[in-house]
Every structure is written in structure tokens, then in C-alpha cells.
Design an enzyme around this catalytic site. Structure first.
Site, PDB file in Angstrom:
ATOM      1  N   THR A 154       0.838  -1.207   0.000  1.00  0.00           N
ATOM      2  CA  THR A 154       0.000   0.000   0.000  1.00  0.00           C
ATOM      3  C   THR A 154       0.875   1.260   0.000  1.00  0.00           C
ATOM      4  OG1 THR A 154      -1.589  -1.223   1.320  1.00  0.00           O
ATOM      5  CG2 THR A 154      -1.848   1.164   1.290  1.00  0.00           C
ATOM      6  N   GLU A 173      -2.094  -3.348  10.195  1.00  0.00           N
ATOM      7  CA  GLU A 173      -0.781  -3.986  10.061  1.00  0.00           C
ATOM      8  C   GLU A 173      -0.945  -5.384   9.484  1.00  0.00           C
ATOM      9  OE1 GLU A 173       2.271  -2.338  10.960  1.00  0.00           O
ATOM     10  OE2 GLU A 173       0.701  -0.874  10.719  1.00  0.00           O
ATOM     11  N   LYS A 210       5.125   3.636  18.005  1.00  0.00           N
ATOM     12  CA  LYS A 210       5.119   5.062  17.627  1.00  0.00           C
ATOM     13  C   LYS A 210       5.374   5.943  18.848  1.00  0.00           C
ATOM     14  CE  LYS A 210       1.874   4.057  13.896  1.00  0.00           C
ATOM     15  NZ  LYS A 210       0.450   3.882  13.610  1.00  0.00           N
ATOM     16  N   GLY A 263      -2.701   4.666   5.438  1.00  0.00           N
ATOM     17  CA  GLY A 263      -3.151   4.686   4.055  1.00  0.00           C
ATOM     18  C   GLY A 263      -2.000   5.035   3.128  1.00  0.00           C
TER      19      GLY A 263
HETATM   20  N1  HSE Z   1      -1.680   0.071  11.143  1.00  0.00           N
HETATM   21  C1  HSE Z   1      -1.304   1.433  11.313  1.00  0.00           C
HETATM   22  C2  HSE Z   1      -2.519   2.217  11.753  1.00  0.00           C
HETATM   23  C3  HSE Z   1      -0.784   1.956  10.001  1.00  0.00           C
HETATM   24  O1  HSE Z   1      -3.635   1.716  11.630  1.00  0.00           O
HETATM   25  O2  HSE Z   1      -2.379   3.324  12.247  1.00  0.00           O
HETATM   26  C4  HSE Z   1      -0.051   3.251  10.123  1.00  0.00           C
HETATM   27  O3  HSE Z   1       1.078   3.145  10.944  1.00  0.00           O
END
Ligand code: HSE
Length: 437
Positions: free
Chosen positions: A15, A190, A205, A302
Site C-alpha cells: 500500500t 498492520e 510510535k 493509508g
Molecule cells: N496500522 C497502522 C494504523 C498503520 O492503523 O495506524 C499506520 O502506521
């Protein structure tokens, strides 16, 4: 434009990889004008041929390590995810003198200290804006825009999938699994969606944000992480009656005892801006001692939004390369020898108000027994709701909102409450944050 093209090796065409490939084509002119050089993808590393991009005559390798070895590549963009091949790929690229741009939060959160040290040794940059909150330039804001502040705390909705699930559950009464499948189909989740639901992705994060905000090393193992899978529509509704919205927050705070690092479901007052952040959107509230509260909002996942952050890193790098001034800003904003060894506050000592829900027998004395347990632990009650029993039922839901109390005290109170024979099952507990200091 007379400047030589900056040559990019792109590994991974999922993506985000496809989004990056397409964005570099779509916005080629404006990007080249800002970068003061054309950005050209010269080599793509992709293991399977099931991507949507028309790669034209771009060199393609099935073995991504060939991209890291290619002398024609100046910057390697790592978008394959995971921490095994991705780590080898990034470290190989660094050893070969290439700058690296990555969206891989797990890699940075878990191995960033080692990767940055290696990059330092080889005088190359590692950029990772896309690793946190998709398209929101929060790394740059913390590292550069807020560099004059002592950061007091930050709190963010930093997992789009989890926020999408919570929003749909609240507004549409949809089933958890059904919403998760939709988030997967939309490319937000993910590869292993338990990372989203259990808070691991948010913890990755948060560790990155906290390291930059407070100038501490990355320390993923120290984050307290609690997911959203045990939240019930009942708690969402009771919270709403009390004037709160439940969000899955990542919180990092500096206090006299050290740094709090925690990811958990949280009741926040419904009039706070974060309470209105819905769907796949992310938002991070950062309190600096000079600037006060600041809020960063946007798409947290995204293809195109994440590509926006990757291309911004590429532009920054191209500018630095053009000026012959790479490695101008250290990855965490602090020189490595300036990073501080601050303790992480144990969760038992972390103080917050609490939402506690329990099922109790509807008979005299139950309320006073519960109240005296709180009083014995020095926990003061802010609000209390007792729901009327359903017809023919002798048990009722009791919801208690406490003032600030350390988790250790709440653990003791909850254990005593659960031992009462007028209480059934476990006490549900969710932390509350006022987000006002
Ligand atoms: N899986 C993560 C989310 C993607 O939904 O925020 C972006 O880091």
C-alpha cells in the site's frame, strides 16, 4: 532543471510503496522544484509481482539486498516492514553509504539506537517521518518546530485502525471483528492486525515520539501497553453518559520521577478536540512549556498520506545533499551523547483518575462497603452512577469515577472489592485523562 537527479531505490510495493511510487510520478514537478533536483526511482526491490504500479523500464530485483548494493542508488526507501530482512536491508544500505528513508516504526522503535549509531559511523541519514501518524509531520514538528521548548507531555491517537474500530463501534454499533476486516481491506491495518488492536503499533510510535520529545534513547520494552479488545459497547455508553469519550491513547509525560510511557484505552472529556478525532484519523496533542498546547491532526494510515511523509523526507534529504550538508539534524534531534538517562515511572506509581465498573447485588449496605474500601485506600470518589436493575434482575451496574489515584492503590482497592460476596465477576477499569496539564 540542471541539477543531477537524486537516485532512489524503493523496496516494497505494498500500500505505502505503491503510494510512494505514484506520488513521485504525480507530483514530480512540484517535488523537483522543492528538492532542487528531480527525484528518480531507479531500482525497485519487490519480492512478488502482484503490485499495481507500472514500473516502466525501472530496474527490478526480487532480492531487495541488490537494491542496497546498487552503486546507482543514493537513497534507499525501506517499505517492506518487519524487523528481520528490513533490518538487514537498512544496515546494508547504510554500510554501502546510502541514506535511508523508512516507514518502519517497529524497526526504529526496537533497533533505532543501533541503526542510528551505524548511520553516524557511516555519515548517512536515516529518516522516518512516515513511521509515526502517517501523513502528519509530527517528527519534524517535535524535532525542529518545537526545538525551543521543554516538552511536558504528549498524548495521541496514533493508531488509525484502532480509532476506526472504536468510532464504528460507538456510532454504528458495529461488531469489532467486522470493522477490523474492513480496516484490513482498506490497507490501514498492520500485516498482523493484533499489532493495531493490542496497542503494539501505538507503542512503537509512542517510543519514537517520546525519544524525540524528551531526548531519551528509544526503549520499546519499557512501554506499558493495553489494547482495545476488552472494551464493551456498555462502557462506551456509560462513559458518554458521564461526559467522556473512550479513545486509545499513547501518552508520554515528564514528571519529577521520570517519564511515563503508556498506551491504553482512556476516557477523555467529550469537549476536548481529541474526542472529535474519528475514523482512521490520528491526532497528537503536545504541550511545550513555551508554546503551550499544540495539536497535529490528519490521516494516520493509508497509501497516499504515508507516501506524503516519505516524499517529504526525500525532499529534505535531497536539499541537504544538494547543499553538501547531510546529517545536519540528528535522528532524535539531540546529539547522541546528549541523550538523557531518565527513569521510566513504574505503572504502579502512575496517577490518573479512574473509571471503574462493577456488577453488584441490589441490596442495602453494598454501596457503603464499596465506598469504605475506596476510603481505606485514600481514593476519593468524583462521581457515581447506579443503573436501575433490568426487570426481574437483582444485580445492577455500579460505575465509579475516582479522583487521581496511583495504579498501585487502585489495584489494592479492586482486589478487596472483587473479594466481596456481593460483587460478581471482575471490576472493569479504564484510566481517565483530562488532557489539561
Ligand atoms: N496500522 C497502522 C494504523 C498503520 O492503523 O495506524 C499506520 O502506521
Amino acid at each position: 532543471m540542471s541539477a543531477k537527479p537524486v537516485r532512489i531505490g524503493l523496496c516494497g510495493l505494498g500500500t505505502v510503496g505503491s503510494g510512494t511510487f505514484e506520488l513521485l510520478q504525480q507530483n514530480a514537478q512540484v517535488v523537483a522544484a522543492r528538492a532542487q533536483a528531480p527525484l528518480k526511482i531507479v531500482h525497485v526491490g519487490v519480492r512478488r509481482d502482484n503490485h499495481r504500479c507500472d514500473l516502466g523500464d525501472t530496474r527490478i530485483s526480487r532480492d531487495v539486498l541488490e537494491v542496497a548494493a546498487d552503486p546507482a542508488v543514493d537513497i534507499l526507501v525501506e517499505l517492506i516492514g518487519g524487523t528481520t530482512v528490513a533490518r538487514e536491508l537498512v544496515e546494508t544500505a547504510i554500510r554501502n553509504g546510502k541514506h535511508v528513508v523508512t516507514a518502519n516504526k517497529a524497526l526504529i522503535a526496537e533497533y533505532g539506537n543501533e541503526i542510528f549509531a551505524l548511520a553516524d559511523k557511516h555519515c548517512v541519514e536515516v529518516r522516518f517521518e512516515a513511521a509515526v501518524a502517517g501523513g502528519i509531520p509530527i517528527i519534524k514538528a517535535l524535532r525542529e518546530g518545537l526545538a525551543g521548548n521543554r516538552i511536558e507531555w504528549l498524548a495521541g491517537i496514533i493508531n488509525g485502525t484502532g480509532n476506526f474500530i472504536l468510532t464504528e463501534m460507538r456510532d454504528q454499533g458495529r461488531d469489532f471483528r467486522d470493522v477490523l476486516s474492513e480496516a484490513q481491506a482498506l490497507g490501514y491495518a498492520e500485516a498482523d492486525p493484533t499489532f493495531d488492536v493490542d496497542g503494539i503499533d501505538a507503542a512503537h510510535k509512542l517510543v519514537i515520539l517520546a525519544a524525540i520529545a524528551f531526548g531519551i534513547p528509544l526503549q520499546f520494552a519499557a512501554v506499558y501497553t493495553e489494547g482495545i479488545s476488552r472494551l464493551t459497547p456498555q462502557d462506551v455508553e456509560y462513559a458518554r453518559e458521564l461526559g467522556y469519550i473512550i479513545k486509545h491513547l499513547g501518552i508520554a509525560k515528564q514528571n519529577g520521577a521520570g517519564i511515563e510511557l503508556r498506551v491504553h484505552p482512556t476516557l477523555i472529556p467529550d469537549h476536548r478536540l481529541l474526542a472529535d478525532v474519528d475514523g482512521v484519523k490520528n491526532a497528537i496533542l503536545v504541550e511545550g512549556n513555551a508554546v503551550g498546547p499544540t495539536l497535529y491532526y490528519g490521516a494516520g494510515a493509508g497509501g497516499a498520506p504515508t507516501a506524503s511523509a516519505i516524499v517529504a523526507d526525500l525532499v529534505d534529504l535531497a536539499r541537504d545533499m544538494g547543499a553538501g550538508q547531510t546529517c545536519r539534524v540528528p535522528p532524535l534531534g539531540f546529539a547522541r551523547e546528549q541523550l538523557r538517562d531518565l527513569p521510566i515511572v513504574p505503572m504502579a506509581e502512575v496517577q490518573t483518575p479512574w473509571y471503574l465498573r462493577m456488577e453488584v447485588e441490589d441490596k442495602p449496605g453494598v454501596l457503603s462497603a464499596v465506598a469504605s474500601i475506596f476510603s481505606e485506600q485514600g481514593i476519593s470518589i468524583e462521581a457515581l452512577i447506579q443503573k436501575a436493575p433490568a426487570e426481574g434482575q437483582s444485580r445492577v451496574q455500579l460505575i465509579v469515577l475516582t479522583n487521581k489515584a496511583a495504579q498501585g492503590m487502585v489495584d489494592l482497592a479492586v482486589a478487596s472489592i472483587e473479594a466481596l460476596d456481593t460483587i460478581s465477576g471482575k471490576v472493569t477499569r479504564i484510566r481517565v485523562e483530562g488532557l489539561d496539564g
